[in-house]
Scaffold this active site. Structure first.
Site, PDB file in Angstrom:
ATOM      1  CG  ASP A 199      48.579 -26.075 -25.552  1.00  0.00           C
ATOM      2  OD1 ASP A 199      48.809 -24.850 -25.532  1.00  0.00           O
ATOM      3  OD2 ASP A 199      49.475 -26.928 -25.548  1.00  0.00           O
ATOM      4  CB  SER A 200      49.904 -24.300 -29.588  1.00  0.00           C
ATOM      5  OG  SER A 200      50.744 -24.506 -28.467  1.00  0.00           O
ATOM      6  CB  CYS A 235      55.074 -21.463 -21.345  1.00  0.00           C
ATOM      7  SG  CYS A 235      55.214 -22.625 -22.721  1.00  0.00           S
ATOM      8  CB  THR A 236      51.111 -25.315 -21.984  1.00  0.00           C
ATOM      9  OG1 THR A 236      51.900 -25.129 -23.163  1.00  0.00           O
ATOM     10  CG2 THR A 236      49.767 -24.650 -22.127  1.00  0.00           C
ATOM     11  CG  HIS A 237      55.580 -27.142 -23.329  1.00  0.00           C
ATOM     12  ND1 HIS A 237      54.461 -26.601 -23.910  1.00  0.00           N
ATOM     13  CD2 HIS A 237      55.976 -28.164 -24.138  1.00  0.00           C
ATOM     14  CE1 HIS A 237      54.193 -27.256 -25.028  1.00  0.00           C
ATOM     15  NE2 HIS A 237      55.093 -28.208 -25.191  1.00  0.00           N
ATOM     16  CB  CYS A 252      47.802 -22.035 -25.906  1.00  0.00           C
ATOM     17  SG  CYS A 252      49.229 -21.446 -26.793  1.00  0.00           S
ATOM     18  CG  ASN A 253      50.606 -19.190 -20.765  1.00  0.00           C
ATOM     19  OD1 ASN A 253      50.488 -18.421 -19.832  1.00  0.00           O
ATOM     20  ND2 ASN A 253      50.515 -20.501 -20.607  1.00  0.00           N
ATOM     21  CB  THR A 254      51.468 -18.378 -27.444  1.00  0.00           C
ATOM     22  OG1 THR A 254      52.627 -18.870 -26.757  1.00  0.00           O
ATOM     23  CG2 THR A 254      51.888 -17.522 -28.602  1.00  0.00           C
ATOM     24  CD  GLU A 275      56.361 -30.412 -27.720  1.00  0.00           C
ATOM     25  OE1 GLU A 275      56.286 -31.333 -28.519  1.00  0.00           O
ATOM     26  OE2 GLU A 275      55.379 -29.847 -27.204  1.00  0.00           O
ATOM     27  CE1 TYR A 323      49.049 -23.178 -33.094  1.00  0.00           C
ATOM     28  CE2 TYR A 323      47.656 -21.760 -31.750  1.00  0.00           C
ATOM     29  CZ  TYR A 323      47.779 -22.784 -32.667  1.00  0.00           C
ATOM     30  OH  TYR A 323      46.666 -23.403 -33.142  1.00  0.00           O
ATOM     31  N   GLY A 324      54.427 -20.213 -30.459  1.00  0.00           N
ATOM     32  CA  GLY A 324      55.223 -19.228 -29.721  1.00  0.00           C
ATOM     33  C   GLY A 324      56.037 -18.257 -30.548  1.00  0.00           C
TER      34      GLY A 324
HETATM   35  N1  DGL Z   1      51.343 -23.713 -25.607  1.00  0.00           N
HETATM   36  C1  DGL Z   1      52.303 -22.659 -25.787  1.00  0.00           C
HETATM   37  C2  DGL Z   1      52.176 -21.654 -24.641  1.00  0.00           C
HETATM   38  O1  DGL Z   1      51.640 -21.948 -23.586  1.00  0.00           O
HETATM   39  C3  DGL Z   1      53.715 -23.208 -25.868  1.00  0.00           C
HETATM   40  C4  DGL Z   1      53.967 -24.001 -27.117  1.00  0.00           C
HETATM   41  C5  DGL Z   1      53.932 -23.166 -28.376  1.00  0.00           C
HETATM   42  O2  DGL Z   1      54.822 -22.311 -28.603  1.00  0.00           O
HETATM   43  O3  DGL Z   1      52.986 -23.341 -29.137  1.00  0.00           O
HETATM   44  O4  DGL Z   1      52.608 -20.541 -24.793  1.00  0.00           O
END
Ligand code: DGL
Length: 280
Positions: free
Chosen positions: A18-19, A198-200, A81-83, A166, A50-51
Site C-alpha cells: 500500500d502507499s 480506498c484503503t482508509h 492501494c486503490n490508487t 491519518e 499517492y492519491g
Molecule cells: N492507499 C490509498 C488508496 O487506497 C489512499 C492513500 C493515498 O492517497 O496514498 O487509494
C-alpha cells in the site's frame, strides 16, 4: 532465485503493498480469512499519499515496491492501494511482469470489489468513492461496465478523508459534516451499492453506512479482497503450493514515525514492529 534452478524448493510469501499503512485494513482481513500464510507488508509511508499524484509517478513507485517485495521472496503481491491498482496495475500485469517476473503474480483490489458490487446491486446504481487518482482514472467505471453493461455509476473524489483518518479524526463532528457533503450527490442519485474505493475508508465505515441509510449496501472492500484471495489460491494450486506457512509476518515501511506506528497498531488491532527500508 530461479536462476539457480531451485525455485521449486523455495517457499514464498504473500506480499501486500500500500502507499502507506491504510493497507493494514486489508492485512487484518487476510489474516482472518487465511490465517496460515506468511505475509510481508510494505507501506510506502515516505511517499504517501499517492492519491493526488500523476499516473506516471504512481506507476514508478508501484513498480519499485512490487520489485522490492519479489526480491524479498514474495510469489504473489496484492496491491491493496486503490490508487495504485487504478493507475499502475494493468501496465504492471501486461508489460512489466511478463518481462521481469513471468512466474510471479500481481493482483489488485478493483476487480474483486467490482464483481461483488455487480452481484449485490439490486437496481444497478453503484456509487464509488476514492482518492482523486482513483476517481479520475475511471478504473471502477470501466470494470463495472465490463461486468454489467447497463450499470449506472456515480463517483465522488473524497480527498479529505485520508488525512482525516491519518489524523485519527474519525469521531469528530466536522468529519460527519464532510462525509455528508461528499456523499450527498451519491444519495441524490439513489445508489443502492457503495464501493469504498480506498484503503482508509473501512475506518469510517460505520459513519458512511449511517449516512447512506439501510437501503444502500456499503461494501467492505478489505473483506472482499481477502475472500477473493482465498478463492484465487484455491483455484491456483501451482501458486498456493509455493507459499510458506507461518506467523512471522513482517511489516516494512519507507518512513517510520510514532504516529505511523500508533495508527498501524490501531488499524491492525495488534502490536507490531515496523521495519524501515529505502525504496529509492
Ligand atoms: N492507499 C490509498 C488508496 O487506497 C489512499 C492513500 C493515498 O492517497 O496514498 O487509494
Amino acid at each position: 532465485m530461479e536462476r539457480n534452478g531451485r525455485a521449486d524448493k523455495i517457499k514464498f510469501m504473500i506480499g501486500i503493498f500500500d502507499s502507506g499503512i491504510g493497507g493494514l485494513t486489508v492485512v487484518k482481513e487476510v489474516l482472518k480469512t487465511l490465517p496460515d500464510y506468511q505475509i510481508l507488508y510494505l507501506g510506502d509511508t515516505a511517499r504517501l499519499p499517492y492519491g493526488n499524484r500523476s499516473q506516471a509517478l504512481i506507476y514508478k513507485f508501484t513498480v519499485q515496491a512490487v520489485d522490492y517485495l519479489f526480491k524479498q521472496g514474495c510469489q504473489l503481491v496484492i496491491i491493496a492501494c486503490n490508487t495504485a491498482s487504478s493507475e499502475a496495475l494493468r501496465k504492471i500485469q501486461q508489460e512489466w511482469l511478463p518481462k521481469n517476473y513471468p512466474d510471479r503474480r500481481v493482483l489488485g483490489v478493483i476487480r474483486p470489489v467490482v464483481e461483488e458490487a455487480a452481484k449485490v446491486s439490486r437496481f444497478g446504481r453503484v456509487g464509488v468513492i476514492g482518492t482523486r487518482g482513483t476517481i479520475s482514472s475511471e478504473s471502477y467505471i470501466k470494470e463495472l461496465k465490463n461486468q454489467k453493461q447497463d450499470v449506472i455509476v456515480s463517483q465522488a473524489a473524497c480527498p479529505l478523508l485520508v488525512p482525516i483518518v491519518e489524523e485519527g479524526m474519525q469521531n469528530r463532528r466536522e468529519t460527519k459534516m464532510i462525509l455528508r457533503n461528499y456523499l450527498r450527490p451519491l444519495k441524490l442519485k439513489k445508489v443502492d451499492t457503495l464501493i469504498m474505493g480506498c484503503t482508509h475508508y473501512p475506518i469510517l465505515q460505520k459513519k458512511i453506512k449511517s449516512i447512506m441509510g439501510k437501503s444502500c449496501n456499503v461494501l467492505d472492500t478489505s473483506a472482499i479482497v481477502a475472500e477473493s484471495l482465498k478463492d484465487y489460491l484455491n483455484r491456483h494450486t501451482e501458486i498456493e503450493s509455493k507459499l510458506v506457512k507461518g506467523k512471522e509476518h513482517r511489516y516494512i515501511v519507507t518512513d517510520s514515525t510514532d504516529r505511523f506506528k500508533e495508527n498501524a497498531q490501531n488499524w491492525l488491532g495488534q502490536k507490531i514492529k515496523l521495519e524501515k527500508i529505502d525504496l529509492e
